[in-house]
Design a protein around this motif. Structure first.
Motif, PDB file in Angstrom:
ATOM      1  N   PHE A   5       0.820  -1.210   0.000  1.00 58.16           N
ATOM      2  CA  PHE A   5       0.000   0.000   0.000  1.00 58.16           C
ATOM      3  C   PHE A   5       0.853   1.260   0.000  1.00 58.16           C
ATOM      4  O   PHE A   5       0.639   2.189  -0.753  1.00 58.16           O
ATOM      5  N   TYR A   6       1.872   1.273   0.871  1.00 61.92           N
ATOM      6  CA  TYR A   6       2.666   2.481   0.993  1.00 61.92           C
ATOM      7  C   TYR A   6       3.598   2.679  -0.186  1.00 61.92           C
ATOM      8  O   TYR A   6       4.031   3.775  -0.448  1.00 61.92           O
ATOM      9  N   LYS A   7       3.907   1.602  -0.896  1.00 63.99           N
ATOM     10  CA  LYS A   7       4.742   1.752  -2.083  1.00 63.99           C
ATOM     11  C   LYS A   7       3.960   2.429  -3.195  1.00 63.99           C
ATOM     12  O   LYS A   7       4.480   3.227  -3.941  1.00 63.99           O
ATOM     13  N   LYS A   8       2.678   2.071  -3.286  1.00 66.88           N
ATOM     14  CA  LYS A   8       1.865   2.563  -4.390  1.00 66.88           C
ATOM     15  C   LYS A   8       1.567   4.045  -4.280  1.00 66.88           C
ATOM     16  O   LYS A   8       1.303   4.697  -5.265  1.00 66.88           O
ATOM     17  N   PHE A   9       1.543   4.555  -3.056  1.00 66.55           N
ATOM     18  CA  PHE A   9       0.967   5.880  -2.887  1.00 66.55           C
ATOM     19  C   PHE A   9       1.985   6.915  -2.436  1.00 66.55           C
ATOM     20  O   PHE A   9       1.683   7.784  -1.647  1.00 66.55           O
ATOM     21  N   ILE A  10       3.205   6.814  -2.955  1.00 64.40           N
ATOM     22  CA  ILE A  10       4.234   7.757  -2.542  1.00 64.40           C
ATOM     23  C   ILE A  10       3.895   9.207  -2.907  1.00 64.40           C
ATOM     24  O   ILE A  10       4.117  10.097  -2.100  1.00 64.40           O
ATOM     25  N   PRO A  11       3.279   9.482  -4.084  1.00 63.62           N
ATOM     26  CA  PRO A  11       2.907  10.880  -4.365  1.00 63.62           C
ATOM     27  C   PRO A  11       2.011  11.476  -3.293  1.00 63.62           C
ATOM     28  O   PRO A  11       2.057  12.667  -3.023  1.00 63.62           O
ATOM     29  N   ARG A  12       1.217  10.632  -2.639  1.00 61.85           N
ATOM     30  CA  ARG A  12       0.343  11.072  -1.581  1.00 61.85           C
ATOM     31  C   ARG A  12       1.147  11.692  -0.440  1.00 61.85           C
ATOM     32  O   ARG A  12       0.734  12.634   0.197  1.00 61.85           O
ATOM     33  N   PHE A  13       2.329  11.134  -0.196  1.00 67.09           N
ATOM     34  CA  PHE A  13       3.140  11.647   0.897  1.00 67.09           C
ATOM     35  C   PHE A  13       3.792  12.973   0.553  1.00 67.09           C
ATOM     36  O   PHE A  13       4.132  13.739   1.433  1.00 67.09           O
ATOM     37  N   PHE A  14       3.950  13.219  -0.745  1.00 67.59           N
ATOM     38  CA  PHE A  14       4.451  14.533  -1.140  1.00 67.59           C
ATOM     39  C   PHE A  14       3.432  15.594  -0.744  1.00 67.59           C
ATOM     40  O   PHE A  14       3.769  16.611  -0.161  1.00 67.59           O
ATOM     41  N   LEU A  15       2.176  15.310  -1.035  1.00 65.53           N
ATOM     42  CA  LEU A  15       1.103  16.230  -0.647  1.00 65.53           C
ATOM     43  C   LEU A  15       1.058  16.378   0.868  1.00 65.53           C
ATOM     44  O   LEU A  15       0.900  17.479   1.396  1.00 65.53           O
ATOM     45  N   ALA A  16       1.232  15.242   1.572  1.00 68.35           N
ATOM     46  CA  ALA A  16       1.192  15.283   3.039  1.00 68.35           C
ATOM     47  C   ALA A  16       2.312  16.152   3.588  1.00 68.35           C
ATOM     48  O   ALA A  16       2.098  16.953   4.495  1.00 68.35           O
ATOM     49  N   SER A  17       3.524  16.028   2.999  1.00 68.60           N
ATOM     50  CA  SER A  17       4.626  16.828   3.538  1.00 68.60           C
ATOM     51  C   SER A  17       4.406  18.305   3.229  1.00 68.60           C
ATOM     52  O   SER A  17       4.783  19.172   4.017  1.00 68.60           O
ATOM     53  N   LEU A  18       3.788  18.581   2.081  1.00 67.70           N
ATOM     54  CA  LEU A  18       3.433  19.963   1.744  1.00 67.70           C
ATOM     55  C   LEU A  18       2.463  20.514   2.787  1.00 67.70           C
ATOM     56  O   LEU A  18       2.629  21.618   3.304  1.00 67.70           O
ATOM     57  N   TRP A  19       1.473  19.701   3.125  1.00 71.44           N
ATOM     58  CA  TRP A  19       0.472  20.106   4.108  1.00 71.44           C
ATOM     59  C   TRP A  19       1.122  20.373   5.466  1.00 71.44           C
ATOM     60  O   TRP A  19       0.886  21.392   6.113  1.00 71.44           O
ATOM     61  N   PHE A  20       1.978  19.437   5.897  1.00 73.41           N
ATOM     62  CA  PHE A  20       2.610  19.586   7.210  1.00 73.41           C
ATOM     63  C   PHE A  20       3.583  20.764   7.227  1.00 73.41           C
ATOM     64  O   PHE A  20       3.685  21.462   8.241  1.00 73.41           O
TER      65      PHE A  20
END
Lengths: 258, 242
Positions: A5-20
């Motif tokens: 799951f976490y491999k597939k959604f790495i772009p999601r974490f880019f958004l998350a780091s932007l948010w944080f």
């Protein structure tokens, strides 16, 4: 990392780091009306007072010296703050590392984005000085974009290597702060490289010299040279491999060190 | 094959998973001591470690409800952290297929200066939800938490019960295929805890796989179909509940 799951959604974490990253900045505004602008004001007062004095010490004309000093100093603030915050990024998020299987890049990106927003605040100083002295005519958006991207990648790698070492060895953050202090004085921020007549090798051996030069050229202060860009590119290339090696040997251990 | 489409299949497979925690004392965390030791004795500081898991084999299929039971320090939480992907194992195979949510702690990752809405997004991102998902669930989460207008205030203004309610509400709306829980969550006053239990039950029913660690054997017997007994990091018995 075994979880698909976490491999597939790495772009999601880019958004998350932007948010944080944005949340971190927002927090600095919460208790004080001016927030990070306080640093901008303090810096500008310091530069206002320093300019006339130091231009005489180094025997330069104030109108030449001011843009050089302001751009260099704002650039240095960005570089040194990013390095120290990135190297503490893992130590400061121990709680999250132990609770969520996030990629480490999340923490690095968060710190880097936060510092880029602070740079945006300090840009007001550069803008005022450039308009006042008329140097804004030399500003080239292409050079600026290339410079900023290169510097960010450089900071990302150097910060992430340091962050892993800082997590394992808790006395390294003090060492990093100490080295940054030394680098401030041996990097041409207050003084111009033209003032150095002998022992120039110290200048050329200092990696920060090239970084600050790239920043200045990006803004349009100083002569356009391609050499600093080239050296910075080589640094990034080397740091990338060092990062991969450090990451390879430590990736599995990071949650235990936290 | 046609009827398999739309059917979510999740699985957790552990083979021979062992894990030991290295012990870092104050001196081994200093690079100065590390280097001095390296030079003086030509070997690195001896690393002591605690064995937390000892060759665990588990094959969890879709539809399974697994309860982990054991005394303190038997490796329940460590096993949950391995399955959620926080600790990576050096030996053995651990493969987890499916969208995983771990409710190990419902308040970690909360930003006390941020508003309730900010925290819905922050924790949503940490749980692996996308921006669109969180936006669409936002109103449901606010309604479920029953915080009303408090949602626009910084959560440091909340009472501890309200903070827990918000954290709980965000967690239960994450809609996972594999749900990992450390102890049954009980939050809030009497009224909220009934609502919370109902929601938690429906979340468990919607999820494909549930893995829960608890000290409460009766609770596990109620909700699980397999109870794994752990002791000193090894599986002693797998009890089937019919």
């Amino acid at each position: 990392m075994n979880n698909i799951f976490y491999k597939k959604f790495i772009p999601r974490f880019f958004l998350a780091s932007l948010w944080f990253g944005f949340c971190d900045i927002k927090n600095r505004y919460i208790r004080s009306f001016l927030g990070p602008l306080w640093i901008t004001i303090a810096t500008s007062i310091m530069l206002l007072a320093m300019g006339p004095i130091y231009s005489q010490i180094f025997g330069s004309i104030l109108s030449d010296y001011y843009p050089f000093l302001c751009v260099g100093y704002v650039g240095w603030l960005f570089i040194s703050q990013s390095i120290s915050e990135l190297s503490n990024s893992l130590v400061n998020s121990e709680d999250l590392i132990k609770q969520f299987p996030l990629p480490m890049h999340f923490y690095y990106l968060r710190a880097l984005i936060r510092n880029n927003i602070v740079l945006l605040h300090n840009f007001i100083i550069i803008l005022i000085v450039l308009i006042y002295t008329g140097d804004y005519k030399n500003f080239n958006p292409v050079y600026f974009a290339i410079a900023l991207i290169l510097i960010n990648i450089f900071l990302y790698y150097i910060g992430s290597i340091l962050s892993i070492i800082c997590l394992r060895f808790r006395d390294v953050p003090q060492l990093v702060a100490c080295i940054l202090q030394i680098l401030f004085f041996i990097t041409p921020i207050l003084w111009s490289p033209a003032n150095i007549l002998t022992h120039r090798y110290i200048l050329y051996l200092n990696p920060m010299y090239y970084v600050i030069e790239v920043f200045r050229i990006g803004i349009g202060v100083g002569n356009i040279e391609y050499f600093p860009f080239l050296v910075l590119g080589i640094f990034i290339f080397i740091l990338f491999f060092i990062f991969r090696i450090v990451y390879y040997f430590s990736n599995n251990d990071i949650p235990y060190w936290a | 094959m046609i009827f398999l489409i739309g059917l979510k299949m999740a699985s957790v497979y552990l083979q021979n998973v062992s894990l030991s925690y290295p012990i870092y004392g104050a001196s081994s965390r200093s690079i100065k001591n590390f280097l001095i030791n390296k030079v003086a004795t030509n070997h690195f500081i001896s690393k002591d470690s605690i064995i937390a898991l000892n060759s665990i084999n588990l094959d969890i299929k879709s539809g399974d409800r697994i309860g982990l039971f054991g005394p303190n320090g038997s490796g329940k939480s460590t096993l949950l952290k391995v399955i959620s992907g926080i600790y990576k194992t050096k030996n053995g195979i651990c493969s987890v297929d499916g969208r995983t949510t771990s409710l190990l702690s419902i308040s970690s990752g909360m930003d006390f200066n941020g508003t309730g809405i900010d925290n819905i997004f922050s924790r949503g991102f940490l749980l692996g939800m996308s921006y669109a998902e969180i936006s669409s669930l936002k109103d449901k989460i606010i309604e479920f938490s029953g915080l009303g207008n408090f949602i626009n205030l910084p959560i440091r203004m909340y009472s501890s019960g309200m903070q827990m309610r918000l954290g709980f509400a965000i967690s239960v709306f994450s809609n996972p295929e594999i749900l990992i829980m450390d102890e049954w969550l009980s939050v809030g006053d009497e009224e909220f805890s009934v609502k919370a239990n109902n929601k938690l039950n429906s979340m468990i029913n919607d999820s494909n796989i549930l893995i829960i660690a608890s000290h409460n054997l009766d609770l596990l017997k109620n909700i699980c179909n397999n109870i794994v007994h752990l002791s000193n990091g090894s599986i002693t018995n797998i009890e089937k509940i019919i």
